[in-house]
Design an enzyme around this catalytic site. Structure first.
Site, PDB file in Angstrom:
ATOM      1  N   GLU A  98      42.927  39.187  37.023  1.00 32.11           N
ATOM      2  CA  GLU A  98      42.363  37.862  37.318  1.00 32.11           C
ATOM      3  C   GLU A  98      42.339  37.074  36.013  1.00 32.11           C
ATOM      4  O   GLU A  98      41.672  37.487  35.049  1.00 32.11           O
ATOM      5  CB  GLU A  98      40.948  37.953  37.895  1.00 32.11           C
ATOM      6  CG  GLU A  98      40.922  38.474  39.318  1.00 32.11           C
ATOM      7  CD  GLU A  98      39.558  38.392  39.971  1.00 32.11           C
ATOM      8  OE1 GLU A  98      38.796  37.451  39.663  1.00 32.11           O
ATOM      9  OE2 GLU A  98      39.268  39.278  40.786  1.00 32.11           O
TER      10      GLU A  98
ATOM     11  N   GLU B 118      35.587  44.411  40.209  1.00 32.49           N
ATOM     12  CA  GLU B 118      34.456  43.990  39.354  1.00 32.49           C
ATOM     13  C   GLU B 118      33.179  44.783  39.655  1.00 32.49           C
ATOM     14  O   GLU B 118      32.118  44.199  39.932  1.00 32.49           O
ATOM     15  CB  GLU B 118      34.217  42.483  39.506  1.00 32.49           C
ATOM     16  CG  GLU B 118      35.370  41.663  38.978  1.00 32.49           C
ATOM     17  CD  GLU B 118      35.104  40.157  38.878  1.00 32.49           C
ATOM     18  OE1 GLU B 118      34.113  39.683  39.464  1.00 32.49           O
ATOM     19  OE2 GLU B 118      35.895  39.464  38.223  1.00 32.49           O
TER      20      GLU B 118
END
Ligand code: AHR
Length: 503
Positions: A292, A173
């Site tokens: 995710e 991320e």
């Protein structure tokens, strides 16, 4: 009674279902490792301190590849801390989760646990506070047989054979302001390309995942993917997607339509990746690692359970311990349907996460382990979805949602395995009030009969499994299912997830 109809035909193939689609994610976070999978004092602990009741549940869940060790954690992680004699491993601040990492469980121990649960390792490297050199060092440590400083260090640490990790995430991320070392798409793209090229000089066959946006809601979404892939297109195989869904402001109708949002997210990233490929005149295809995904009541974490304070860095705090309802499990099942519908491009995915932390499996220290409601759609889909995902010609009534517009009341996907002749259909009813009877034209399947039926529903859509009542919710067989003259009929109760296996 409302009706929907669809057709299953083994010729309408979307794509081959990769086992990696049923991956998981274990992060050093809260009670995931410590007091989760690892609890040396527990009555079921094996000689290495791993809870065998948890091992059995993870095996039953059917997770393939497991992404490790983070998540946000990885962006402050020094991998060297987690290997070597345990009594010499440092305790470190984990800034991502405001806690203390003891490093009692590290790479070797986690790999041993993976052998016990029957899953493969997918490693993330730290491209937040570290860089290319440390990533190359870790790869040398894990994958080089011997004869170099770091491979010999691994051997001295008790692991003669390489770990042979073949799938790697280039950071985590990196677009998120909360991420240690987050950077612009341009800066990250260059760093990821350089790191990928170095890793491929060690092993050209590695599967590499570059960070996409941490969510479709990010202001840089789309442009981030375009810029990052422009730098890395030739050097990586996958771009990541992350998505978490939660019921907001009591809007259950929109929450139940989360799969529609996931569909659009996937299709946007595919379109962006293909755009970059087209501009480059490349015949290469970038796939999606949806590494995710889950239901996560993220606002609760920020509102309640995060530790704060310079003198307060707990070990294994109880954070992100969402308790999942029937409603959550139905949405969860619909997210799995979305992943399968895109099996041609989503060829890897990781349920975030596995134990205690936004997890299908919960544990109590010194106490039992149990299945959350979300355990069931995962374990059943992982077991029954084999072979190829099929496109269904689905015709269902729609309903209006505040967040996603007009949405079909039913979503579904089918799979077919030409080797075994078995097929499966997974369906969700998003209506909060109406049962829906679905008629499935299955004439294209040769002479099949019904093998299994499962429906997860409850008159109380907020029912959940808890420490005190661990088996309150479980799927039951669906007695409405019939198959005659090539027509399968099933009635889906309101707010339900179902699976039917045929063969
Ligand atoms: O899964 C929990 C966290 O969500 C991960 O650490 C991070 O990557 C994401 O924001």
């Amino acid at each position: 009674m409302t009706h929907a109809q669809m057709t299953i035909d083994p010729h309408f193939v979307t794509g081959r279902i990769q086992r990696r689609l049923f991956g998981g994610f274990v992060e050093h976070l809260g009670r995931h490792i410590y007091d989760g999978i690892y609890e040396p004092g527990h009555e079921t602990a094996d000689a290495e301190g791993f809870r065998q009741d948890v091992i059995e549940l993870v095996r039953e869940l059917g997770v393939s590849t497991i992404r490790y060790p983070g998540g946000n954690f990885v962006s402050g992680f020094r991998w060297e801390d987690s290997v070597g004699p345990r009594d010499q491993r440092p305790r470190r601040l984990d800034l991502a989760w405001h806690s203390t990492e003891t490093n009692e469980v590290g790479l070797h121990e986690f790999s041993s646990w993976l052998d016990k649960v029957g899953s493969d390792l997918m490693l993330a490297v730290n491209l937040g506070t570290r860089g290319t050199l440390e990533a190359l060092d870790l790869l040398e440590y894990t994958n080089i047989r011997g004869g170099t400083a770091l491979s010999e260090r691994r051997r001295a640490n008790g692991r003669d054979e390489p770990f042979a990790v073949d799938m790697w995430c280039l950071g985590n991320e990196m677009d998120g302001p909360w991420q240690l070392g987050h950077r612009s798409a341009d800066d990250y793209g260059k760093l990821a390309a350089q790191t990928a090229q170095g890793m491929r000089q060690i092993d050209p066959d590695l599967k590499l995942v570059v960070c996409g946006s941490s969510g479709a809601q990010m202001p840089t979404f789309g442009e981030w993917e375009r810029v990052v892939l422009t730098h890395t297109y030739d050097d990586v195989d996958y771009i990541s997607c992350h998505a978490y869904y939660e019921e907001k402001d009591g809007d259950i109708d929109s929450f139940l339509a989360s799969g529609v949002d996931m569909d659009r997210f996937i299709e946007s990233v595919v379109a962006t990746a293909d755009h970059v490929g087209a501009v480059r005149g490349s015949t290469k295809r970038i796939d999606i690692s949806f590494d995710e995904w889950n239901v996560w009541y993220i606002d609760r974490y920020h509102g309640v359970d995060k530790a704060t304070g310079i003198d307060n860095w707990p070990v294994a705090p109880r954070i992100l311990e969402d308790s999942y309802s029937v409603l959550d499990a139905v949405v969860f099942g619909s997210l799995m349907i979305s992943l399968l519908k895109h099996a041609d491009r989503v060829t890897s995915a990781s349920l975030a996460q596995l134990v205690n932390v936004i997890a299908p499996i919960m544990t109590e220290p010194g106490g039992p382990a149990w299945r959350q409601t979300t355990f069931y759609p995962f374990s059943i889909t992982s077991r029954l979805a084999q072979g190829e995902a099929l496109e269904l010609k689905l015709d269902a009534p729609t309903y209006h949602t505040g967040r996603f517009g007009e949405v079909p009341l039913v979503d579904a996907v089918a799979t077919h395995d030409s080797q075994t002749g078995r097929s499966a259909v997974f369906l969700v009813n998003r209506s909060v009030s109406e049962s829906i009877t679905v008629t499935v034209d299955a004439a294209g399947l040769d002479d099949v009969s019904i093998l299994e039926t499962h429906t997860l529903t409850d008159v109380d859509i907020h029912a959940r499994n808890t420490l005190e009542n661990r088996e309150r919710v479980a799927p039951a067989s669906n007695d409405s299912v019939s198959l005659a003259d090539g027509v399968l009929t099933i009635t889906l109760p309101p707010v339900s997830w179902s699976a039917v296996s045929l063969g």
